[in-house]
Design an enzyme around this catalytic site. Structure first.
Site, short mmCIF file in Angstrom:
data_model
loop_
_atom_site.label_atom_id
_atom_site.label_comp_id
_atom_site.label_asym_id
_atom_site.label_seq_id
_atom_site.Cartn_x
_atom_site.Cartn_y
_atom_site.Cartn_z
N GLU A 1 4.15 -7.50 -23.26
CA GLU A 1 4.14 -8.91 -23.65
C GLU A 1 5.33 -9.25 -24.55
O GLU A 1 5.92 -10.33 -24.44
CB GLU A 1 2.80 -9.26 -24.33
N PHE B 1 -8.14 -20.18 -7.09
CA PHE B 1 -8.49 -21.24 -8.03
C PHE B 1 -9.99 -21.15 -8.24
O PHE B 1 -10.76 -21.61 -7.40
CB PHE B 1 -8.14 -22.62 -7.47
N GLN C 1 -5.13 -22.99 -17.42
CA GLN C 1 -3.93 -22.83 -16.62
C GLN C 1 -3.96 -23.79 -15.43
O GLN C 1 -5.00 -23.94 -14.79
CB GLN C 1 -3.83 -21.40 -16.06
N TYR C 2 -2.82 -24.40 -15.16
CA TYR C 2 -2.67 -25.24 -13.97
C TYR C 2 -1.33 -24.94 -13.32
O TYR C 2 -0.32 -24.80 -14.02
CB TYR C 2 -2.73 -26.73 -14.33
N SER C 3 -1.33 -24.87 -12.00
CA SER C 3 -0.08 -24.69 -11.27
C SER C 3 0.79 -25.93 -11.44
O SER C 3 0.28 -27.05 -11.48
CB SER C 3 -0.36 -24.53 -9.78
N TYR D 1 -4.78 -7.88 -30.83
CA TYR D 1 -5.29 -6.66 -30.20
C TYR D 1 -6.17 -5.84 -31.15
O TYR D 1 -7.12 -5.19 -30.73
CB TYR D 1 -4.14 -5.80 -29.66
N THR E 1 -13.12 -22.17 -10.94
CA THR E 1 -13.25 -23.31 -11.85
C THR E 1 -12.69 -22.90 -13.21
O THR E 1 -13.19 -21.98 -13.84
CB THR E 1 -14.72 -23.72 -11.99
C1 HEM Z 1 -6.46 -3.93 -24.11
C2 HEM Z 1 -6.87 -5.13 -24.34
C3 HEM Z 1 -7.10 -6.21 -23.32
C4 HEM Z 1 -7.39 -6.11 -21.99
C5 HEM Z 1 -7.58 -4.87 -21.17
C6 HEM Z 1 -7.50 -7.46 -21.47
C7 HEM Z 1 -7.77 -7.77 -20.17
C8 HEM Z 1 -7.84 -9.04 -19.65
C9 HEM Z 1 -8.10 -9.38 -18.25
C10 HEM Z 1 -8.35 -8.38 -17.15
C11 HEM Z 1 -8.07 -10.71 -18.14
C12 HEM Z 1 -8.30 -11.54 -16.86
C13 HEM Z 1 -6.98 -11.88 -16.26
C14 HEM Z 1 -7.08 -12.79 -15.04
O1 HEM Z 1 -8.08 -12.72 -14.33
O2 HEM Z 1 -6.16 -13.56 -14.82
C15 HEM Z 1 -7.81 -11.23 -19.44
C16 HEM Z 1 -7.73 -12.58 -19.73
C17 HEM Z 1 -7.67 -13.06 -20.99
N1 HEM Z 1 -7.45 -12.36 -22.16
FE1 HEM Z 1 -7.26 -10.37 -22.32
N2 HEM Z 1 -7.26 -8.34 -22.49
C18 HEM Z 1 -7.03 -7.62 -23.63
C19 HEM Z 1 -6.73 -8.14 -24.87
C20 HEM Z 1 -6.77 -9.47 -25.18
C21 HEM Z 1 -6.50 -10.02 -26.49
C22 HEM Z 1 -6.09 -9.21 -27.71
C23 HEM Z 1 -6.66 -11.37 -26.40
C24 HEM Z 1 -6.52 -12.40 -27.48
C25 HEM Z 1 -7.30 -12.52 -28.46
C26 HEM Z 1 -7.03 -11.66 -25.02
C27 HEM Z 1 -7.27 -12.92 -24.53
C28 HEM Z 1 -7.47 -13.22 -23.20
C29 HEM Z 1 -7.70 -14.56 -22.70
C30 HEM Z 1 -7.79 -15.80 -23.54
C31 HEM Z 1 -7.81 -14.46 -21.30
C32 HEM Z 1 -8.06 -15.59 -20.27
C33 HEM Z 1 -9.49 -15.61 -19.87
C34 HEM Z 1 -10.27 -16.52 -20.76
O3 HEM Z 1 -9.74 -17.58 -21.07
O4 HEM Z 1 -11.38 -16.18 -21.14
N3 HEM Z 1 -7.08 -10.50 -24.32
N4 HEM Z 1 -7.65 -10.22 -20.34
#
Ligand code: HEM
Length: 397
Positions: A137, A389, A207-209, A95, A391
């Site tokens: 978390e 779902f 992610q996969y169901s 974070y 892509t």
């Molecule tokens: C306040 C801070 C953060 C907010 C508001 C935030 C918000 C979000 C949101 C809205 C999603 C999409 C969820 C979905 O559609 O299922 C997401 C996905 C994700 N977040 Fe965060 N996040 C934050 C911090 C972080 C941090 C610190 C990490 C790790 C370094 C992170 C890694 C990811 C990853 C890997 C995804 C999946 C989407 C992708 O693979 O690109 N996030 N986050």
């Protein structure tokens, strides 16, 4: 805590940041992933390339800022995001990294120095949100560890079986390499799987169901192969083309809220294409529940191109044959003449009762269309749960 003055400053800048969210997102990911390249193994690099979903993080921060007076309205969304983060093994120290790069991106988009009081206000707002998410978390990770057979973060699994279901869909049976227990997840939940992608030279998670009810022995995912030229195919094509029985992958514990709320109600599952995967787990799970009463009705409605594209067909047919309270309707979209598309009009009313709970899974457009139809039939939004779902990802609400 934010002062009233800081809240004003934030509220004044939300519109311009919203208008420029694409630039903000591009700058943010470019800056962060070039300075901390190891995070490429956490983020979906397909999303980085096609821009899909990449704005989600920035948009969520802006939504939080907009609701700064009463962030509790965002709690269900925050819970969903934290589930996704936990599934991807996001850690508290991440974070600080995201925060630093996000603030630099805001300063860039607003052409302000990092010392400006506005940046300071945004830093406080971000820290407030981050603290809430880290705390949520932390509780989720602890819960996972306490579960029988549970774990947090990545665990090594071995591919024990690979079954071709259709020309472009295969099932992957994964057992923990340590041969220790597996948790009793809720049908409808998903896992993340992380594999080395040869064409990228680093790992990627997706992610996969889970496509079966829990069995204590293995997890099964059923994956459609996406083209490698299209970024989302990085993981699915690695799974289909490279992964052999005996190979190792990393898997995170089952997460997600796309689960049956009330097994005693009429439950209706409506899916399209590869969206069938959690539905088969849900159907299997529901039919396994022992009950002294006559079981509640289950409708299983699935839309697919044609019989050759109907993945997991034998399982659905068998479950319906074994359980007379399961009614299925399989709609082959290619059999339609005149280019008409599937609508609920073609479904017998007994399969779609007013008091039923509805579970939808498939592409975003399909879910939108079916949701609208249900709402027009006076089905309440509380009765509708969906999992999109897209892509290379899934989103529940
Ligand atoms: C306040 C801070 C953060 C907010 C508001 C935030 C918000 C979000 C949101 C809205 C999603 C999409 C969820 C979905 O559609 O299922 C997401 C996905 C994700 N977040 Fe965060 N996040 C934050 C911090 C972080 C941090 C610190 C990490 C790790 C370094 C992170 C890694 C990811 C990853 C890997 C995804 C999946 C989407 C992708 O693979 O690109 N996030 N986050």
């Amino acid at each position: 805590m934010l002062t009233t003055h800081q809240k004003h400053l934030i509220q004044q800048t939300i519109p311009v940041l919203k208008t420029n969210v694409q630039a903000l997102t591009d700058y943010f990911y470019q800056r962060m992933l070039s300075q901390v390249p190891e995070l490429k193994e956490t983020f979906n690099m397909g999303h980085q390339r096609d821009g899909k979903q990449a704005k989600a993080l920035a948009n969520a921060v802006l939504a939080y800022a907009e609701n700064i007076e009463d962030p509790s309205v965002l709690l269900p969304v925050i819970n969903m995001i934290c589930q996704r983060h936990v599934s991807l093994a996001v850690q508290a120290p991440d974070y600080a990294i995201v925060g630093e790069h996000l603030l630099h991106s805001i300063s860039e988009v607003l052409s302000l120095s990092m010392e400006d009081e506005l940046i300071d206000a945004w830093a406080t707002a971000y820290q407030q949100l981050a603290a809430l998410m880290i705390d949520t978390e932390k509780r989720m990770y602890a819960q996972l560890r306490q579960q029988q057979g549970g774990w947090s973060g990545w665990r090594e699994f071995t591919l024990v079986k690979k079954v071709a279901e259709t020309a472009d869909v295969s099932s992957f049976y994964l057992a923990p390499t340590d041969a220790l227990a597996l948790p009793a997840y809720r049908p409808g939940q998903y896992i993340s799987i992380r594999v080395q992608v040869p064409s990228l030279g680093f790992k990627q998670p997706r992610q996969y169901s889970l496509s079966t009810a829990p069995n204590g022995q293995f997890f099964r995912i059923t994956v459609k192969e996406e083209a490698l030229e299209q970024a989302p195919g990085y993981v699915s094509s690695t799974l289909h083309q490279q992964l052999q029985v005996g190979d190792r992958v990393e898997v995170s514990a089952p997460m997600g809220e796309f689960t049956v709320k009330d097994a005693t109600k009429h439950n209706v599952f409506i899916s399209a294409g590869i969206g069938i995967t959690p539905m088969v787990a849900l159907l299997e799970g529901l039919t396994q529940i022992p009950t002294s009463q006559p079981p509640a009705a289950i409708s299983f409605i699935h839309v697919t191109q044609d019989a050759a594209h109907y993945a997991l067909r034998e399982e659905v047919t068998q479950l319906a044959e074994q359980h007379s309270h399961v009614k299925t309707l399989i709609h082959y979209s290619q059999a339609l003449s005149g280019g008409g598309q599937f609508t609920l009009e073609s479904v017998p009313p007994s399969l779609l009762t007013d008091n039923a709970d509805y579970y939808l899974c498939g592409p975003a457009g399909f879910i939108q269309m079916i949701s609208n139809e249900l709402l027009q039939r006076n089905i309440s939004p509380h009765q509708i749960t969906h999992e999109v779902f897209s892509t290379g990802g899934l989103t529940t609400s």
